[in-house]
Design a protein around this motif. Structure first.
Motif, PDB file in Angstrom:
ATOM      1  N   ASP A  28      32.594  29.335  44.719  1.00 12.76           N
ATOM      2  CA  ASP A  28      33.526  29.538  45.747  1.00 12.76           C
ATOM      3  C   ASP A  28      34.929  29.042  45.579  1.00 12.76           C
ATOM      4  OD1 ASP A  28      31.544  31.243  46.990  1.00 12.76           O
ATOM      5  OD2 ASP A  28      30.448  29.734  48.084  1.00 12.76           O
ATOM      6  N   ALA A  29      34.731  27.670  45.188  1.00 12.66           N
ATOM      7  CA  ALA A  29      36.159  27.229  44.864  1.00 12.66           C
ATOM      8  C   ALA A  29      36.841  27.785  44.038  1.00 12.66           C
ATOM      9  CB  ALA A  29      35.987  25.776  44.820  1.00 12.66           C
ATOM     10  N   TRP A  30      36.277  27.808  42.744  1.00 10.04           N
ATOM     11  CA  TRP A  30      37.127  28.664  41.960  1.00 10.04           C
ATOM     12  C   TRP A  30      37.322  30.121  41.921  1.00 10.04           C
ATOM     13  CZ3 TRP A  30      39.114  26.215  38.219  1.00 10.04           C
ATOM     14  CH2 TRP A  30      38.709  25.118  37.572  1.00 10.04           C
TER      15      TRP A  30
ATOM     16  N   GLU B 231      41.769  33.986  42.941  1.00 11.42           N
ATOM     17  CA  GLU B 231      42.352  35.056  43.824  1.00 11.42           C
ATOM     18  C   GLU B 231      43.764  34.540  43.992  1.00 11.42           C
ATOM     19  OE1 GLU B 231      39.727  35.735  47.137  1.00 11.42           O
ATOM     20  OE2 GLU B 231      38.008  35.902  45.956  1.00 11.42           O
ATOM     21  N   ALA B 232      44.430  33.369  43.858  1.00 16.49           N
ATOM     22  CA  ALA B 232      45.583  33.064  44.140  1.00 16.49           C
ATOM     23  C   ALA B 232      46.639  33.111  43.069  1.00 16.49           C
ATOM     24  CB  ALA B 232      45.706  31.558  44.624  1.00 16.49           C
TER      25      ALA B 232
ATOM     26  N   PRO C 104      41.695  47.454  42.575  1.00 20.13           N
ATOM     27  CA  PRO C 104      41.680  45.966  42.928  1.00 20.13           C
ATOM     28  C   PRO C 104      41.868  45.201  44.275  1.00 20.13           C
ATOM     29  CG  PRO C 104      43.317  46.890  41.335  1.00 20.13           C
ATOM     30  CD  PRO C 104      42.319  47.934  41.991  1.00 20.13           C
ATOM     31  N   GLY C 105      41.251  44.259  44.632  1.00 22.43           N
ATOM     32  CA  GLY C 105      41.210  43.730  45.958  1.00 22.43           C
ATOM     33  C   GLY C 105      40.169  44.065  46.851  1.00 22.43           C
ATOM     34  N   GLU C 106      39.350  45.223  46.427  1.00 20.36           N
ATOM     35  CA  GLU C 106      38.388  45.649  47.058  1.00 20.36           C
ATOM     36  C   GLU C 106      37.137  44.632  46.828  1.00 20.36           C
ATOM     37  OE1 GLU C 106      38.977  50.193  48.575  1.00 20.36           O
ATOM     38  OE2 GLU C 106      38.148  49.660  46.501  1.00 20.36           O
TER      39      GLU C 106
ATOM     40  N   LYS D 131      37.296  41.274  42.300  1.00 16.21           N
ATOM     41  CA  LYS D 131      38.386  40.397  42.719  1.00 16.21           C
ATOM     42  C   LYS D 131      39.264  39.996  41.445  1.00 16.21           C
ATOM     43  CE  LYS D 131      37.362  39.871  46.899  1.00 16.21           C
ATOM     44  NZ  LYS D 131      38.387  40.291  47.942  1.00 16.21           N
ATOM     45  N   MET D 132      38.648  40.078  40.222  1.00 12.63           N
ATOM     46  CA  MET D 132      39.564  39.929  39.217  1.00 12.63           C
ATOM     47  C   MET D 132      40.204  41.401  38.364  1.00 12.63           C
ATOM     48  SD  MET D 132      39.349  36.901  38.226  1.00 12.63           S
ATOM     49  CE  MET D 132      39.649  36.878  36.434  1.00 12.63           C
TER      50      MET D 132
END
Length: 189
Positions: free
Chosen positions: A55-57, A62-63, A103-105, A109-110
């Motif tokens: 989750d942290a990764w 995502e950033a 992308p983004g859905e 996430k990658m």
């Protein structure tokens, strides 16, 4: 974290106590904190008692729009720390799963991210050829990473940054020039 920054994930099990090339590369990249975020996978995982917090990764990945994976070639692949990280972080429902989506859905996430690779090889460049003792070029050795990028709907940067002969008589001056070139390459992605 700033979305404009490039994330460089250094996967060297001995970055602080044995790496010459990857440590020098990371040092050069850290001169550009406004544009490049460098993270030492092995050190971060060790500091978390060996646990890879997916989750942290996920939040970290995502950033960032561009991610560089930096590592020494280990038996024509990556060090085990990167393989373990991939197994834990690329999770069904986050990085892949179900039908292809934009992308983004959820589940992709990658998708749309740019993935690049920087590798050091102890062997000579001429050995990384179909006619050489390795029998494969660097692009062929990195084919699993290219396939992973394709599966994740990410953009794979075709030409990796590569330093051959890392175990040879590489002078400090040659390594410095290579590290400076590497930083320019990362900044250009």
């Amino acid at each position: 974290m700033n979305k404009a920054k490039t994330l460089v994930l250094v996967a060297h099990p001995h970055l602080a106590d044995g790496s010459r090339v990857n440590a020098r590369w990371a040092c050069e990249l850290r001169k550009h904190p406004e544009s490049i975020e460098v993270r030492d996978l092995a050190a971060e995982i060790a500091a978390n008692d060996g646990v890879i917090d997916a989750d942290a990764w996920h939040e970290i990945l995502e950033a960032h729009d561009t991610i560089v994976f930096q590592f020494p070639v280990y038996w024509y692949s990556c060090p085990p720390v990167l393989r373990a990280w991939e197994d834990e972080v690329y999770t069904f429902g986050w990085s892949h799963g179900g039908e292809r989506v934009l992308p983004g859905e959820p589940g992709r996430k990658m998708a749309g991210k740019k993935l690049a690779y920087a590798v050091s090889a102890g062997d000579a460049e001429e050995h990384y050829d179909e006619a050489g003792p390795v029998g494969f070029g660097v692009a062929q050795v990195l084919a699993p990473f290219h396939a992973t990028a394709n599966y994740l709907d990410a953009t794979y940067v075709e030409k990796p940054w590569t330093l051959f002969g890392a175990e040879a008589d590489l002078s400090d001056e040659e390594l410095d020039r290579n590290a400076e070139g590497y930083a320019k390459w990362v900044l250009s992605l």
